[in-house]
Design a protein around this motif. Structure first.
Motif, mmCIF file in Angstrom:
data_model
loop_
_atom_site.group_PDB
_atom_site.id
_atom_site.type_symbol
_atom_site.label_atom_id
_atom_site.label_comp_id
_atom_site.label_asym_id
_atom_site.label_seq_id
_atom_site.Cartn_x
_atom_site.Cartn_y
_atom_site.Cartn_z
ATOM 1 N N LEU A 54 77.622 59.576 74.637
ATOM 2 C CA LEU A 54 76.684 60.040 73.608
ATOM 3 C C LEU A 54 75.845 58.884 73.076
ATOM 4 O O LEU A 54 74.647 59.031 72.826
ATOM 5 C CB LEU A 54 77.450 60.707 72.462
ATOM 6 C CG LEU A 54 78.158 62.026 72.812
ATOM 7 C CD1 LEU A 54 78.850 62.589 71.578
ATOM 8 C CD2 LEU A 54 77.182 63.042 73.370
ATOM 9 N N ILE A 58 71.764 58.729 73.225
ATOM 10 C CA ILE A 58 70.920 58.527 72.043
ATOM 11 C C ILE A 58 69.854 57.482 72.327
ATOM 12 O O ILE A 58 68.689 57.628 71.941
ATOM 13 C CB ILE A 58 71.784 58.125 70.832
ATOM 14 C CG1 ILE A 58 72.621 59.315 70.359
ATOM 15 C CG2 ILE A 58 70.899 57.615 69.684
ATOM 16 C CD1 ILE A 58 73.633 58.969 69.289
ATOM 17 N N SER A 61 67.056 59.095 74.439
ATOM 18 C CA SER A 61 66.442 60.337 73.975
ATOM 19 C C SER A 61 64.952 60.141 73.744
ATOM 20 O O SER A 61 64.490 59.048 73.463
ATOM 21 C CB SER A 61 67.116 60.813 72.689
ATOM 22 O OG SER A 61 66.893 59.883 71.647
ATOM 23 N N PHE A 331 71.348 67.282 75.882
ATOM 24 C CA PHE A 331 71.768 66.522 74.714
ATOM 25 C C PHE A 331 70.572 66.205 73.819
ATOM 26 O O PHE A 331 70.649 66.322 72.591
ATOM 27 C CB PHE A 331 72.449 65.225 75.153
ATOM 28 C CG PHE A 331 72.706 64.270 74.018
ATOM 29 C CD1 PHE A 331 73.822 64.414 73.212
ATOM 30 C CD2 PHE A 331 71.814 63.239 73.737
ATOM 31 C CE1 PHE A 331 74.048 63.542 72.149
ATOM 32 C CE2 PHE A 331 72.038 62.366 72.689
ATOM 33 C CZ PHE A 331 73.155 62.515 71.890
ATOM 34 N N ASP A 332 69.466 65.817 74.433
ATOM 35 C CA ASP A 332 68.271 65.443 73.689
ATOM 36 C C ASP A 332 67.766 66.614 72.848
ATOM 37 O O ASP A 332 67.391 66.456 71.684
ATOM 38 C CB ASP A 332 67.204 64.990 74.690
ATOM 39 C CG ASP A 332 66.057 64.248 74.028
ATOM 40 O OD1 ASP A 332 66.281 63.618 72.983
ATOM 41 O OD2 ASP A 332 64.939 64.308 74.554
ATOM 42 N N SER A 334 69.580 69.248 71.901
ATOM 43 C CA SER A 334 70.600 69.682 70.952
ATOM 44 C C SER A 334 70.706 68.763 69.738
ATOM 45 O O SER A 334 71.157 69.195 68.676
ATOM 46 C CB SER A 334 71.959 69.764 71.649
ATOM 47 O OG SER A 334 71.908 70.660 72.741
ATOM 48 N N THR A 335 70.330 67.511 69.902
ATOM 49 C CA THR A 335 70.437 66.564 68.783
ATOM 50 C C THR A 335 69.071 66.237 68.194
ATOM 51 O O THR A 335 68.808 66.505 67.028
ATOM 52 C CB THR A 335 71.126 65.269 69.250
ATOM 53 O OG1 THR A 335 70.427 64.724 70.377
ATOM 54 C CG2 THR A 335 72.559 65.536 69.637
ATOM 55 N N ILE A 339 69.328 69.249 65.220
ATOM 56 C CA ILE A 339 69.919 68.729 63.980
ATOM 57 C C ILE A 339 68.865 68.464 62.903
ATOM 58 O O ILE A 339 69.021 68.913 61.755
ATOM 59 C CB ILE A 339 70.761 67.475 64.279
ATOM 60 C CG1 ILE A 339 71.979 67.864 65.131
ATOM 61 C CG2 ILE A 339 71.222 66.810 62.987
ATOM 62 C CD1 ILE A 339 72.822 66.688 65.578
#
Length: 584
Positions: A54, A58, A61, A331-332, A334-335, A339
């Motif tokens: 993760l 990050i 991203s 992931f990119d 979703s975060t 968020i």
């Protein structure tokens, strides 16, 4: 860069991140050496623990943050504010749910794009339906041009009401002056914003240092927007009786009943009015329902708009992302996308609900003339005289006055202080508007370059980005609360959204496009179930909006036209495919 940097140490923590030199607008993709280093880095991360993986994701991203900056615009702010005004805390569930459904589709779009490594427009025309392909492209451009209107309107409103009222406000010398029939302060604000966004967007398209500044500016801006609204909610929770957190958390549980009836809080108020004037109560109940529907549809559309489905694949391809980046892409989104959106929009709804829901507007926007104007609408529908309107009806009408962003900062003045409230909301709203405008221009540049079949860079990109400059008209053509303009424009966006969802659902199931990379077995069932859920929700919302605005007969006629065009497009695609195969 040394080989040790590229390969990393398997016994260490996160391997060093290779320094990438390219960006989304630097041409077709990043330099080959940089891409090789990044792919090696991703391959190393696959063997690491989840915390380490993760951390590496990050660092890499990017496109998700572009999506976040685009969705955290005037539409999300306005619909969030009106969700709080009309539904209180009971509608907190809507925007996160819409975003989750949108991320499902964006993840599928990312999967198709990264698997094929091709621009989607050509894939759609060759393998699905050219009518859908061209509709997706044109609808994305139209959405940019329409959605730019409320961004300029919001920026104009916040500059006048919050940031520089003494210089640009309606009571100022500049604000009370007209030039060729146009408000001088509005002209100055619009020209200033246009100059800034054009300079930023054109620097982004040039591939110079402005690209890196722009990308970091978006990340910082999104972070500051979220921090502003979290700070407001924290402050509200520490004053007086605080916030009803039990009711707030309950508001995240979906309640579809708010789509078909007034929010529960209006029940006793409408019942009290019904005892005085039954016809008036029926009218106002219908008005509340209509406003709730418009805001619900607008909030759904602003979570993920059709122009966002265009931005994502082109920004990924521009970075040189391919198959190895599919996990990173999810992931990119979703975060970097979900968020910040969840935090910012939820805080806007909470702040708005705490200050406005079921409360009569006592600000300038609720003058007797404004309230009388609302009551006149009821009188035209049911008859009577304004003088006969009851106290209960006037109170209800004042609750339904369309607030502006300045009203929310004004309502928070006792909690934050006048200066702090203006700065916090003024900066947050202005940052939302400016970041969104530049991204609308960026997407427009992508669309025009696709139309011209040229790389998304240089002068074609710059000139194409100017298509979204239609937004400068927003402050001049809209006379009501500037924030409310985002609601009808968002409903327009919702009508277009199913084009993208249906298109990429078909691409995800195309063997000709994905080959052996098409999901199979249980994974395919899961993927299609989730995508169908998102598509059905988009179709329902779009159909509801069309029927509500055009009526059932006209909507059926429109559907027939769409079906005929799709059949014609399929015939054309198959005929062209046979011709091409024959020539080969």
């Amino acid at each position: 860069m040394s080989d040790s940097t590229a390969s990393g140490n398997p016994d260490s923590d996160t391997p060093d991140l290779p320094q990438m030199s390219a960006s989304v607008a630097d041409g077709p993709e990043a330099p080959a050496d940089d891409l090789a280093l990044e792919r090696n880095y991703l391959a190393e991360l696959e063997g690491k623990s989840w915390p380490v993986k993760l951390g590496g994701y990050i660092k890499l991203s990017g496109p998700g943050w572009l999506q976040s900056a685009l969705t955290l615009g005037g539409g999300s702010l306005a619909t969030g504010m009106y969700l709080g005004v009309l539904g209180g805390y009971g509608m907190l569930w809507l925007q996160p749910l819409a975003m989750i459904l949108g991320i499902i589709m964006l993840s599928a779009i990312g999967y198709v794009t990264l698997t094929t490594g091709q621009r989607p427009f050509g894939l759609i025309n060759r393998h699905v339906n050219p009518v859908l392909g061209w509709s997706w492209l044109i609808a994305s451009l139209m959405a940019n041009m329409v959605w730019a209107l409320p961004q300029y309107a919001l920026a104009n409103g916040v500059m006048k009401q919050n940031l520089l009222p003494s210089l640009l406000g309606n009571e100022s010398t500049l604000g009370s002056t007209e030039v060729m029939g146009l408000n001088a302060a509005t002209v100055v604000i619009v020209a200033f914003i246009l100059l800034i966004v054009v300079a930023i967007t054109w620097s982004y398209g040039s591939g110079h240092w402005g690209v890196r500044v722009y990308e970091w500016m978006l990340k910082i801006t999104v972070g500051l927007i979220v921090a502003c609204f979290i700070g407001v909610v924290v402050r509200i929770s520490l004053v007086g009786d605080g916030l009803p957190w039990g009711e707030i958390f309950a508001g995240f549980v979906p309640n579809l009943g708010t789509m078909f009836r007034p929010a529960a809080g209006f029940g006793p108020i409408l019942e009290g009015l019904r005892n005085v004037d039954a016809e008036a109560a029926t009218y106002w109940a219908a008005q509340i329902e209509q406003q709730q529907r418009d805001v619900l549809m607008g909030a759904f559309a602003t979570a993920v708009g059709i122009n966002m489905t265009f931005l994502l694949p082109y920004s990924m391809l521009g970075r040189g992302w391919r198959k190895e980046h599919r996990g990173l892409a999810i992931f990119d989104l979703s975060t970097g996308m979900f968020i910040p959106f969840l935090l910012a929009t939820s805080c806007v709804v909470i702040a708005s609900a705490s200050q406005f829901h079921l409360k009569a507007d006592t600000g300038a926007s609720a003058s007797p003339e404004v309230v009388n104007g609302l009551i006149e609408g009821r009188i035209k529908a049911t008859g009577g005289e304004i003088a006969d309107a009851s106290t209960e009806e006037r109170k209800l009408a004042s609750m339904l006055v369309k607030r502006d962003v300045g009203g929310l900062s004004e309502a928070l003045t006792p909690l934050l202080g006048r200066g702090t409230a203006d700065i916090v909301f003024g900066f947050g709203v202005l940052a939302m508007a400016l970041s969104t405008i530049t991204l609308l221009m960026l997407v427009s540049g992508f669309v025009i370059c696709e139309l011209m079949n040229v790389p998304a860079s240089g002068w074609p990109m710059r000139i194409g980005s100017l298509a979204a400059c239609t937004g400068v008209l927003g402050p001049f053509i809209w006379g009501e609360a500037q924030a409310w303009l985002a609601v009808p424009t968002s409903v327009f966006g919702l009508v277009l959204l199913p084009i993208a969802y249906v298109t990429f659902l078909a691409l995800m199931n195309s063997k000709a496009v994905l080959g052996d990379q098409r999901p199979t077995g249980g994974k395919r069932v899961l993927v299609n179930t989730l995508m169908l859920l998102s598509t059905v929700a988009a179709l329902f919302g779009s159909g509801w909006a069309v029927v509500g605005k055009l009526g059932l007969p006209a909507s059926i006629g429109l559907l027939v036209v769409v079906v005929i065009l799709l059949i014609a497009g399929e015939v054309f695609r198959r005929t062209r495919s046979l011709t091409t195969d024959g020539d080969a």
